[in-house]
Design a protein around this motif. Sequence first.
Motif, PDB file in Angstrom:
ATOM      1  N   GLY A 151       0.843  -1.201   0.000  1.00  0.00           N
ATOM      2  CA  GLY A 151       0.000   0.000   0.000  1.00  0.00           C
ATOM      3  C   GLY A 151       0.870   1.240   0.000  1.00  0.00           C
ATOM      4  N   ILE A 153       2.686   2.789   2.470  1.00  0.00           N
ATOM      5  CA  ILE A 153       4.031   2.688   3.059  1.00  0.00           C
ATOM      6  C   ILE A 153       4.852   1.625   2.325  1.00  0.00           C
ATOM      7  N   LEU A 207      -3.849  -4.205  10.711  1.00  0.00           N
ATOM      8  CA  LEU A 207      -4.141  -5.333  11.605  1.00  0.00           C
ATOM      9  C   LEU A 207      -5.604  -5.719  11.394  1.00  0.00           C
ATOM     10  N   GLY A 284       7.229   5.563  14.220  1.00  0.00           N
ATOM     11  CA  GLY A 284       7.153   5.594  12.748  1.00  0.00           C
ATOM     12  C   GLY A 284       6.662   6.929  12.213  1.00  0.00           C
ATOM     13  N   ALA A 285       5.649   7.483  12.855  1.00  0.00           N
ATOM     14  CA  ALA A 285       5.050   8.725  12.350  1.00  0.00           C
ATOM     15  C   ALA A 285       5.640   9.951  13.026  1.00  0.00           C
TER      16      ALA A 285
HETATM   17  P1  NAD Z   1      -2.405   1.028   3.219  1.00  0.00           P
HETATM   18  O1  NAD Z   1      -3.828   0.777   3.489  1.00  0.00           O
HETATM   19  O2  NAD Z   1      -2.032   2.087   2.257  1.00  0.00           O
HETATM   20  O3  NAD Z   1      -1.694  -0.325   2.763  1.00  0.00           O
HETATM   21  C1  NAD Z   1      -1.915  -1.572   3.374  1.00  0.00           C
HETATM   22  C2  NAD Z   1      -1.758  -2.656   2.317  1.00  0.00           C
HETATM   23  O4  NAD Z   1      -1.912  -3.933   2.938  1.00  0.00           O
HETATM   24  C3  NAD Z   1      -2.825  -2.587   1.211  1.00  0.00           C
HETATM   25  O5  NAD Z   1      -2.231  -2.494  -0.062  1.00  0.00           O
HETATM   26  C4  NAD Z   1      -3.600  -3.889   1.365  1.00  0.00           C
HETATM   27  O6  NAD Z   1      -4.016  -4.399   0.104  1.00  0.00           O
HETATM   28  C5  NAD Z   1      -2.573  -4.789   2.000  1.00  0.00           C
HETATM   29  N1  NAD Z   1      -3.188  -5.903   2.702  1.00  0.00           N
HETATM   30  C6  NAD Z   1      -4.296  -5.908   3.479  1.00  0.00           C
HETATM   31  N2  NAD Z   1      -4.542  -7.165   3.934  1.00  0.00           N
HETATM   32  C7  NAD Z   1      -3.546  -7.942   3.438  1.00  0.00           C
HETATM   33  C8  NAD Z   1      -3.241  -9.322   3.565  1.00  0.00           C
HETATM   34  N3  NAD Z   1      -4.011 -10.134   4.300  1.00  0.00           N
HETATM   35  N4  NAD Z   1      -2.154  -9.796   2.925  1.00  0.00           N
HETATM   36  C9  NAD Z   1      -1.350  -8.977   2.200  1.00  0.00           C
HETATM   37  N5  NAD Z   1      -1.595  -7.662   2.022  1.00  0.00           N
HETATM   38  C10 NAD Z   1      -2.676  -7.157   2.650  1.00  0.00           C
HETATM   39  O7  NAD Z   1      -1.759   1.324   4.663  1.00  0.00           O
HETATM   40  P2  NAD Z   1      -0.398   2.092   4.975  1.00  0.00           P
HETATM   41  O8  NAD Z   1      -0.704   3.539   5.126  1.00  0.00           O
HETATM   42  O9  NAD Z   1       0.668   1.669   4.028  1.00  0.00           O
HETATM   43  O10 NAD Z   1      -0.090   1.516   6.444  1.00  0.00           O
HETATM   44  C11 NAD Z   1       0.394   0.188   6.625  1.00  0.00           C
HETATM   45  C12 NAD Z   1       0.523  -0.134   8.097  1.00  0.00           C
HETATM   46  O11 NAD Z   1       1.422   0.761   8.742  1.00  0.00           O
HETATM   47  C13 NAD Z   1      -0.781  -0.027   8.883  1.00  0.00           C
HETATM   48  O12 NAD Z   1      -0.876  -1.117   9.769  1.00  0.00           O
HETATM   49  C14 NAD Z   1      -0.595   1.239   9.684  1.00  0.00           C
HETATM   50  O13 NAD Z   1      -1.332   1.204  10.878  1.00  0.00           O
HETATM   51  C15 NAD Z   1       0.875   1.189   9.965  1.00  0.00           C
HETATM   52  N6  NAD Z   1       1.441   2.478  10.341  1.00  0.00           N
HETATM   53  C16 NAD Z   1       2.370   2.481  11.352  1.00  0.00           C
HETATM   54  C17 NAD Z   1       2.948   3.678  11.753  1.00  0.00           C
HETATM   55  C18 NAD Z   1       3.964   3.704  12.860  1.00  0.00           C
HETATM   56  O14 NAD Z   1       4.060   4.697  13.552  1.00  0.00           O
HETATM   57  N7  NAD Z   1       4.752   2.659  13.046  1.00  0.00           N
HETATM   58  C19 NAD Z   1       2.578   4.867  11.129  1.00  0.00           C
HETATM   59  C20 NAD Z   1       1.653   4.830  10.082  1.00  0.00           C
HETATM   60  C21 NAD Z   1       1.096   3.615   9.703  1.00  0.00           C
END
Ligand code: NAD
Length: 537
Positions: A151, A153, A207, A284-285
């Motif tokens: 997605g 990230i 999640l 992360g953010a």
């Molecule tokens: P996003 O929705 O843009 O991307 C998530 C991707 O995961 C999507 O492309 C989706 O198709 C894929 N996906 C969903 N279920 C799946 C599965 N079962 N198997 C394989 N792929 C699957 O989200 P994002 O903005 O890229 O964020 C990703 C993660 O990072 C989230 O969990 C978010 O909470 C986390 N995050 C963490 C921090 C931090 O501070 N560490 C900050 C921002 C986001």
Amino acid sequence: MSHRILVTDEIDREGVALLRAVPEFEVDELPTLPAAELLERIDQYDAIVGRSATRMTDALLRRATRLRVVGRAGVGVDNIALDTATELGIAVINAPAGNTVAVAELFFGGVISLLRHLTQADVSMHEGRWERSELLGTELRGKTLGIVGLGRIGGEVAHRAHAFGMDVHAYDPYVSDERFAALRVKRARTLGEVLAVADFLTVHVPLTDETTGMIDAAALQQLRHGAVVVNMARGGIVDDDALRAAIDRGQVGGAVLDAYAKEPLTGDHPFRPYANVVLTPHIGASSAEAQRNVAVDACEAVRDALLRGDLSRSLNGALAGEDAATLGPALWLARRAATVARALLAELGGTAIDSLTLRTGDDLTASAGALLAAAAAGTLEGVVEAERLNLINARSLATARGIVLATGGGGGFAPHSRAIEVRLVAGALSMRVGGVAALDTPPRLTRIGDFHVDVAPRGTLLVLSNHDVPGVIGRVGTTLADAGVNIAEYHQARLAAGGDALAVITIDGAPPAHVRDTLTALRDVSSATLVRFGSDP
Ligand code: NAD
């Protein structure tokens, strides 16, 4: 009319300035207040903007008699009693984008820190030593990066990994081949395929039911010896105990963790003693730029909500300008129909959706755009994090994933003036699910594939395909009863006697995990699809 706004939790200055610039706003900027003090003051405010430190509890919201908007500068809304806010008509607005690059950059920071022993080097220098021999590192160049979740990230990580000369593979069944090609990422068709090639495995998925414990002992076993595991997404996606065991036996060479099943980490967390595990406290953010982006996004949205009643970026608000009483049930049905269609298509093997087409009866034609957004949201539910998905961004999120959205087409669709039909296509496979959102009765699903059904899509839906022979309904009922599952509705449909049949069953709560397998093992049952909906209004 003037509005009083409480800004707390140290929101970035640029966001606050946006609010202060509005003459009608009186802005009080205060540090995070103790709960009791906030409870005393909250009834003076029309809006509150904060981060995660201030807990907007049920009691607080009920005391907030003037409050119309809660703004959260960030993604997670676990600190906000969302159901209470919705019940009280308080819009909750978050800022779902804006931190993507911050996480992607931290990924490389963490991994290089691990590979080049930066923490140990820094500590030893500060302690007055000059120890070079123990600090021999390894490089990223030529290594294979395995990304789970391509997605926002995941995509930014992939992009930067190329600059390091890495070979990038990813597993994400929900994104199109076009996105893989555009990012120059090799597609793994299964999780196992990406595990088998990765020197570095990183998860960037939300999640969800599907991703909880996705990287478990069996998955870690499939990694190359000495591979590095990174979780900067959410705690619980990687099984901590299994990871520790894999590190102990050398199968996993190290890990980089920024997210944990239970936060904050307290006491003697098992990973603390490990020199080959880089631990960061969910930062992360936490970059100045990301904090500014989310503060500006949240404050802009709060401003527009107060000044213009624009709730388009609200997580719990209806679409601005739409008639919530009449359109609400139709939006709800369109979203659920799409969720059912996606689950059934996935059961057939179609997970990367190419197109979504929505057809409506005459009375809903004028709202087709909003209904299409609802159907797009239903298609992405459980794939995209709930906090990041709303009726406003659903269409653009779907389009960004290569899903072609359309309304109408096909002609001759008029089973009811308030009918809705969603058709999803994934490669050669397609699935249509339709229903009726009548004004006088609760919305019902009336069609699944070629079958006519009649069921309310609530709680958990179980869709079985079976042969139309005597005894199947009894066996299914007994199996469910044995598993302690209570049936709310059971609708059996068939095309012709003795042919294919479909059972649509709504059940209370979530059934035990083994139920699906037990059902598919029954004679004459060929498939069983479980669809768990979010909470009902
Ligand atoms: P996003 O929705 O843009 O991307 C998530 C991707 O995961 C999507 O492309 C989706 O198709 C894929 N996906 C969903 N279920 C799946 C599965 N079962 N198997 C394989 N792929 C699957 O989200 P994002 O903005 O890229 O964020 C990703 C993660 O990072 C989230 O969990 C978010 O909470 C986390 N995050 C963490 C921090 C931090 O501070 N560490 C900050 C921002 C986001």
